[in-house]
Design a protein around this motif. Sequence first.
Motif, PDB file in Angstrom:
ATOM      1  N   SER A  92     -27.131 -16.615  13.878  1.00  0.00           N
ATOM      2  CA  SER A  92     -26.405 -16.742  12.614  1.00  0.00           C
ATOM      3  C   SER A  92     -26.361 -18.219  12.259  1.00  0.00           C
ATOM      4  O   SER A  92     -26.795 -19.071  13.038  1.00  0.00           O
ATOM      5  N   ASN A 148     -25.412  -2.304   8.069  1.00  0.00           N
ATOM      6  CA  ASN A 148     -25.743  -3.297   7.048  1.00  0.00           C
ATOM      7  C   ASN A 148     -26.964  -4.145   7.394  1.00  0.00           C
ATOM      8  O   ASN A 148     -27.185  -5.197   6.820  1.00  0.00           O
ATOM      9  N   LYS A 181     -27.523  -5.674  10.183  1.00  0.00           N
ATOM     10  CA  LYS A 181     -27.197  -6.628  11.238  1.00  0.00           C
ATOM     11  C   LYS A 181     -27.258  -5.917  12.586  1.00  0.00           C
ATOM     12  O   LYS A 181     -27.365  -4.699  12.655  1.00  0.00           O
ATOM     13  N   GLU A 230     -25.300  -5.881  16.571  1.00  0.00           N
ATOM     14  CA  GLU A 230     -24.189  -6.321  17.392  1.00  0.00           C
ATOM     15  C   GLU A 230     -24.698  -6.410  18.825  1.00  0.00           C
ATOM     16  O   GLU A 230     -25.230  -5.447  19.368  1.00  0.00           O
ATOM     17  N   ILE A 255     -22.501 -11.086  16.520  1.00  0.00           N
ATOM     18  CA  ILE A 255     -23.253 -10.440  15.449  1.00  0.00           C
ATOM     19  C   ILE A 255     -24.525 -11.217  15.157  1.00  0.00           C
ATOM     20  O   ILE A 255     -24.498 -12.432  14.985  1.00  0.00           O
ATOM     21  N   VAL A 256     -25.634 -10.488  15.101  1.00  0.00           N
ATOM     22  CA  VAL A 256     -26.913 -11.062  14.695  1.00  0.00           C
ATOM     23  C   VAL A 256     -27.048 -10.790  13.198  1.00  0.00           C
ATOM     24  O   VAL A 256     -27.160  -9.632  12.786  1.00  0.00           O
ATOM     25  N   ASN A 257     -27.007 -11.839  12.391  1.00  0.00           N
ATOM     26  CA  ASN A 257     -27.111 -11.670  10.941  1.00  0.00           C
ATOM     27  C   ASN A 257     -28.518 -11.228  10.535  1.00  0.00           C
ATOM     28  O   ASN A 257     -29.488 -11.513  11.220  1.00  0.00           O
ATOM     29  N   ARG A 258     -28.595 -10.542   9.397  1.00  0.00           N
ATOM     30  CA  ARG A 258     -29.865  -9.972   8.913  1.00  0.00           C
ATOM     31  C   ARG A 258     -30.999 -10.981   8.888  1.00  0.00           C
ATOM     32  O   ARG A 258     -32.125 -10.678   9.245  1.00  0.00           O
ATOM     33  N   VAL A 269     -32.530 -11.315  12.387  1.00  0.00           N
ATOM     34  CA  VAL A 269     -32.826 -10.105  13.158  1.00  0.00           C
ATOM     35  C   VAL A 269     -34.278 -10.061  13.630  1.00  0.00           C
ATOM     36  O   VAL A 269     -34.541  -9.755  14.801  1.00  0.00           O
TER      37      VAL A 269
END
Length: 143
Positions: A96, A114, A116, A118, A128-131, A134
């Motif tokens: 992120s 969404n 993302k 986890e 959380i790995v943001n889009r 990814v």
Amino acid sequence: MTINESKNYDEVEITINCPHIDDQLQRVIKQIQQMHITLTGTRDGRTYSLCIDNLYYIESIDNQTFLYEEKDVYKSDLKLYEFDQLLLDTHFIRISKNLIVNTAHIDNVRALLNGKFEASLTNNEKVIVNRHYVKAFKEKFLS
């Protein structure tokens, strides 16, 4: 595997003899190289030398950078982009805008609705790995 232990040696030297370097051997080499990288962090007015293998993640909060071990947190004067460069060929990957995670400490990953991910770490924390991150995360974590 051959290991020669002797008090005649002053330091550790690792020699790999192989017909060619495949992906699995390349991962082993990177792990060995990673073991020799140390960072410094401060806690309670003291400066500590930290082995990166013990770090779970590095996070930037309000222009301050923190290094997280299983139970301890240290502050660093380096910026997150500087850690990106220092840890380029290691198990660490940016997930992120404000977080770099050590994939060696990821227990499991699950997709969120969404786009993302986890990631559950071995110390039971979740990140959380943001889009945006990814694709690179999947390539590094699943390789």
